[in-house]
Motif scaffolding. Sequence first.
Motif, PDB file in Angstrom:
ATOM      1  N   SER A 139       4.220  -2.437   8.197  1.00 34.88           N
ATOM      2  CA  SER A 139       3.245  -2.506   9.281  1.00 34.88           C
ATOM      3  C   SER A 139       2.881  -3.951   9.580  1.00 34.88           C
ATOM      4  O   SER A 139       2.418  -4.681   8.704  1.00 34.88           O
TER       5      SER A 139
ATOM      6  N   SER B 219      -4.148  -2.999  -0.557  1.00 34.56           N
ATOM      7  CA  SER B 219      -3.450  -4.274  -0.386  1.00 34.56           C
ATOM      8  C   SER B 219      -4.365  -5.449  -0.711  1.00 34.56           C
ATOM      9  O   SER B 219      -3.948  -6.423  -1.328  1.00 34.56           O
TER      10      SER B 219
ATOM     11  N   SER C  42       0.801  -1.214   0.000  1.00 29.75           N
ATOM     12  CA  SER C  42       0.000   0.000   0.000  1.00 29.75           C
ATOM     13  C   SER C  42       0.839   1.271   0.000  1.00 29.75           C
ATOM     14  O   SER C  42       2.030   1.247   0.307  1.00 29.75           O
TER      15      SER C  42
ATOM     16  N   ILE D 138      -8.161  -3.315  13.451  1.00 30.40           N
ATOM     17  CA  ILE D 138      -6.728  -3.060  13.688  1.00 30.40           C
ATOM     18  C   ILE D 138      -6.368  -3.304  15.149  1.00 30.40           C
ATOM     19  O   ILE D 138      -5.274  -3.792  15.455  1.00 30.40           O
TER      20      ILE D 138
ATOM     21  N   ALA E  12      -5.017   1.540   3.141  1.00 29.85           N
ATOM     22  CA  ALA E  12      -4.058   0.431   3.186  1.00 29.85           C
ATOM     23  C   ALA E  12      -4.769  -0.883   2.889  1.00 29.85           C
ATOM     24  O   ALA E  12      -4.274  -1.711   2.109  1.00 29.85           O
TER      25      ALA E  12
ATOM     26  N   GLU F 236       0.499  -4.782  11.527  1.00 30.94           N
ATOM     27  CA  GLU F 236      -0.974  -4.862  11.489  1.00 30.94           C
ATOM     28  C   GLU F 236      -1.430  -5.243  10.079  1.00 30.94           C
ATOM     29  O   GLU F 236      -2.278  -6.109   9.904  1.00 30.94           O
ATOM     30  N   LEU F 237      -0.824  -4.581   9.087  1.00 32.59           N
ATOM     31  CA  LEU F 237      -1.197  -4.901   7.711  1.00 32.59           C
ATOM     32  C   LEU F 237      -0.841  -6.357   7.394  1.00 32.59           C
ATOM     33  O   LEU F 237      -1.578  -7.047   6.688  1.00 32.59           O
TER      34      LEU F 237
ATOM     35  N   MET G 280       4.007  -0.500   3.432  1.00 35.29           N
ATOM     36  CA  MET G 280       3.228   0.724   3.495  1.00 35.29           C
ATOM     37  C   MET G 280       4.069   1.810   2.834  1.00 35.29           C
ATOM     38  O   MET G 280       5.270   1.648   2.658  1.00 35.29           O
TER      39      MET G 280
ATOM     40  N   CYS H 115      -1.890   2.126   8.825  1.00 38.60           N
ATOM     41  CA  CYS H 115      -2.706   0.988   8.403  1.00 38.60           C
ATOM     42  C   CYS H 115      -4.187   1.360   8.506  1.00 38.60           C
ATOM     43  O   CYS H 115      -4.857   1.037   9.472  1.00 38.60           O
TER      44      CYS H 115
END
Lengths: 210, 485
Positions: B365, B337, B324, B443, B333, B367-368, B358, B329
Amino acid sequence: MSDFTSLAELVINGNYNGAKDLTQKMIDNGNDPLEIINQGLMAGMNVVGVRFKAGDMYVPEVMMSAKAMSTGIELLKPLIADKDMPTAGKVVIGTVKGDLHDIGKKLVVMMMESAGFEIIDLGVDIDPAAFVKAVKEHSPQAIGLSALLTTTMLSMKDTIEALKEEGLRDSVKVVIGGAPISQSFADEIGADGYAADAASATELCRRIIA
Amino acid sequence: MGVGSSHGNGLFFRTLTEKQAEEIHLASCQVLEDTGMVIHHEEAVELLRQAGAHVENGNRVYFPSFLVKQALQSAPSRVTLYNRKGEAALHLEGANVYFGTGSDTLNYLDPFTLERRSWRQEDVANAIRLCDKLPNIDFVMSMGLLSDVDPRMINREQYAIMVQNTEKPQVVIAEDGDTLLDIIEMAACAVGGKERLRQKPLFMIYTEPTSPLQHPKESIEKLLIAAENGVPANFACGGVAGASVPTTIAGALVQANAEALSGLIIHQLKAPGAPFIYGYGNSPLDMRTMQAVYGTPEAVLFQGGAVDLAHYYQLPSWGYAGCSNSKVCDEQAIAESTMFTMMGALQGCNIMHDVFYMEFGITGSLELLVISNEVIGRTRRLLKGINTDKESLGVESIMRVGPGGNFLGDDHTAKHFRDNWFPDLSDFNNYENWTANGSKTMIERARDQIKQVLETHQPKPVTEEVKAQIGEILRKAKEKVGEKA
Ligand code: B12
């Protein structure tokens, strides 16, 4: 519309063939070469700068405008004494040793040229000694260093040190840029300026050279 | 049973017609023959000259089209990557799809402090450990640039961290040939020797031209070392449309394909039959912000074209997913993605990297990464498509339940409901239960999952002996780069 306005318009539209023809016609008509530059070509380019900043024009269009301006200038150059040639300043630029990324650097070069700077582009993978040599040869007001890699950023510091060793550091400003570069890194290595993109690189150079 | 597509009976997507693939192929051959490339590597130029290429000015090489044909003939149509245990893990062939992270982001979005900061060794170790646990992350790349080691040691230190924190295969970036040789040594230690590594490669090397049409010395050096050692390699243009490749998708494909084929030719001349993965990327230059942006619709279409060309050439394919341009995120994102991940899977791209990227590769990230793991899970289910065997058609079950009945109590449901996809992170609760669980957004749940994995998951370690050998390789390398400086 006066010829000057038409010429500015051709620059704004990126019509380089038209700009070339009209510049030639204006020369033949006996217009003052410096006026053709300032009131025609540059006047157009100034509008382009404003529109670009406002997001009304995009980079490839700016490039076409810059091309239109320089085709005109090429015709006018022989008619103007070197010292009278309007320039925003002379800048040597290159991507540092070990680094081959040059897309951003080329953009900086193109944007600065279109803003009236004279640029000497050394290319990629340029070691400190080559920068020093270029400073001696061209006596620029500034040098621009580009690096996209964390490993090659260090070469920026080496380049500044090399300039110091040669006693050239006070005669030239050093500006740096590239994705991993930051203002704090610029401060750390004793550069005179950092810019995050090509538009601000131009402004930065204007500011520090003035 | 009838088979619908290249994904067995599942979904599949084609971007180019056979005719378009041929048009691009021919255009690339024309570029190779008429424009040629500048190759900054003497041995490669010599190999090409002897094979029949035309060379001017010492390094400008023009490739006759028969060299393309010859290279395609000897290159294998399938490449397998193995895990550290020596088990076949990634079968890069047909329309199989695998996903992994990207390499070398500058900044780490710390999921606990929410800072954007430089990566340290322990961050990369944690990130790789997380990948080890995530079921849909099939391979790893280095993820973060280490800010706390000597810059010249970064790639080696990254490798040492990767190989010790996961058993999954890796894709490797190496600064130069020396670095690659040290990485080969480390991998060999981990799998029990060089011969074994050659037979069952644990990693592939990502090397590339500098577009347009230039091959740096280091890139070719790595390509040749890979060919010699049986390390799978790609030669993947990282195009920036409008700057280093044409702005049109087709033009970008023509040039990137020509560059990849030129790499393949050199690679196959060095070692016919050596494993090569075909592919390249394109991050178009955004003409307003001047950034090389990832996963635009054009970039996704470009990848579809690249994968179709890989199928046309019968070569394993390389590409991107799960990345992304967003700085945090957020919704952008996930939109960017997810679209790339799903399209890449439908395209049948064999090995897709950059999941977790990112800010166009500047920042990473976790999280992503974790959310993408879930997206890939959903996608994989889609790829399986609809089974229409007798059992799945369920006529008997429908008869048993009959008008007005309920399938909940039927054997058929009990037997098959687990075939369906189950979420790990997505919330399927009603409102009351969702609030009772803390009203957490996705998230936040991703961060909980990261925390939980990092607190509990221990990847299988390498033996003390291997650890010591890797330490020794690093120590020697430090001496080497120290001497050079
Ligand atoms: C395109 C690209 C490449 C292309 C370069 C093609 C070319 N002809 O330049 C290729 C594929 C060859 C390449 C190679 C590599 N790359 Co690369 N590449 C990129 C990518 C995707 C985009 C860079 C770009 O062109 N951006 C667009 C331009 C317009 O932006 P820019 O360069 O930032 O420039 C702007 C500003 O920074 C500023 N600026 C730039 N220079 C200057 C100079 C001055 C004086 C000033 C004032 C301002 C200024 O103005 C510019 C215009 O607005 C970036 C990721 C990213 N998003 O940045 C990775 C990236 C830079 N690459 C990376 C890496 C690791 C590599 C490789 C080592 C990978 C490898 N597999 O071997 C090699 C290194 C080769 C080498 N020795 O240099 C990393 C760098 C990490 C790091 N900091 O160390 C990045 C960040 C990607 C990643 N996360 O992995 N790459």
